[in-house]
Design a protein around this motif. Structure first.
Motif, PDB file in Angstrom:
ATOM      1  N   LEU A  15       0.838  -1.195   0.000  1.00 47.93           N
ATOM      2  CA  LEU A  15       0.000   0.000   0.000  1.00 47.93           C
ATOM      3  C   LEU A  15       0.877   1.251   0.000  1.00 47.93           C
ATOM      4  O   LEU A  15       1.826   1.350   0.773  1.00 47.93           O
ATOM      5  N   TRP A  16       0.541   2.199  -0.862  1.00 51.66           N
ATOM      6  CA  TRP A  16       1.254   3.472  -0.953  1.00 51.66           C
ATOM      7  C   TRP A  16       0.299   4.583  -0.582  1.00 51.66           C
ATOM      8  O   TRP A  16      -0.825   4.618  -1.069  1.00 51.66           O
ATOM      9  N   ASP A  17       0.729   5.490   0.254  1.00 55.49           N
ATOM     10  CA  ASP A  17      -0.094   6.631   0.636  1.00 55.49           C
ATOM     11  C   ASP A  17       0.554   7.895   0.091  1.00 55.49           C
ATOM     12  O   ASP A  17       1.577   8.340   0.576  1.00 55.49           O
ATOM     13  N   THR A  18      -0.061   8.462  -0.948  1.00 53.80           N
ATOM     14  CA  THR A  18       0.485   9.686  -1.546  1.00 53.80           C
ATOM     15  C   THR A  18      -0.248  10.925  -1.049  1.00 53.80           C
ATOM     16  O   THR A  18       0.083  12.032  -1.444  1.00 53.80           O
ATOM     17  N   ALA A  19      -1.265  10.733  -0.226  1.00 51.82           N
ATOM     18  CA  ALA A  19      -2.077  11.824   0.327  1.00 51.82           C
ATOM     19  C   ALA A  19      -2.687  12.675  -0.780  1.00 51.82           C
ATOM     20  O   ALA A  19      -3.044  13.815  -0.566  1.00 51.82           O
ATOM     21  N   THR A  28       2.832   8.034  -9.256  1.00 52.31           N
ATOM     22  CA  THR A  28       1.806   7.027  -9.016  1.00 52.31           C
ATOM     23  C   THR A  28       1.280   6.437 -10.312  1.00 52.31           C
ATOM     24  O   THR A  28       0.920   5.272 -10.347  1.00 52.31           O
TER      25      THR A  28
END
Length: 84
Positions: A15-19, A28
């Motif tokens: 999981l990637w959180d780029t906000a 992304t």
């Protein structure tokens, strides 16, 4: 990383959180081109947050909607299981 066991199969979600930050958009796109699933999240109490997600959603197909809460954890596990 999130590890799940479904039907005796171990599945690891990365999981990637780029906000939702615009500076991550080109990065992304490279990652989600190869992704099996994408989570686009917004803050139901902040309308600008929802508006920003619309731009991300326009480039995705076969999207499902899950209402969950990062604050309470409601439906988060169900979402992860469905994604897996």
């Amino acid at each position: 990383m999130k590890t799940l066991i479904l039907d005796s199969t171990t599945i690891i979600l990365q999981l990637w959180d780029t906000a939702g930050q615009e500076r991550f958009r080109s990065i992304t796109e490279q990652y989600y081109r190869k992704a099996d699933g994408i989570l686009a999240m917004y803050d139901i109490t902040h309308s600008a947050s929802f508006t920003a997600v619309r731009g991300w959603m326009d480039s995705q197909h076969q999207a499902l909607f899950y209402e969950c809460s990062a604050m309470t954890g409601c439906n988060v596990e169900e979402l992860m299981n469905h994604l897996a």
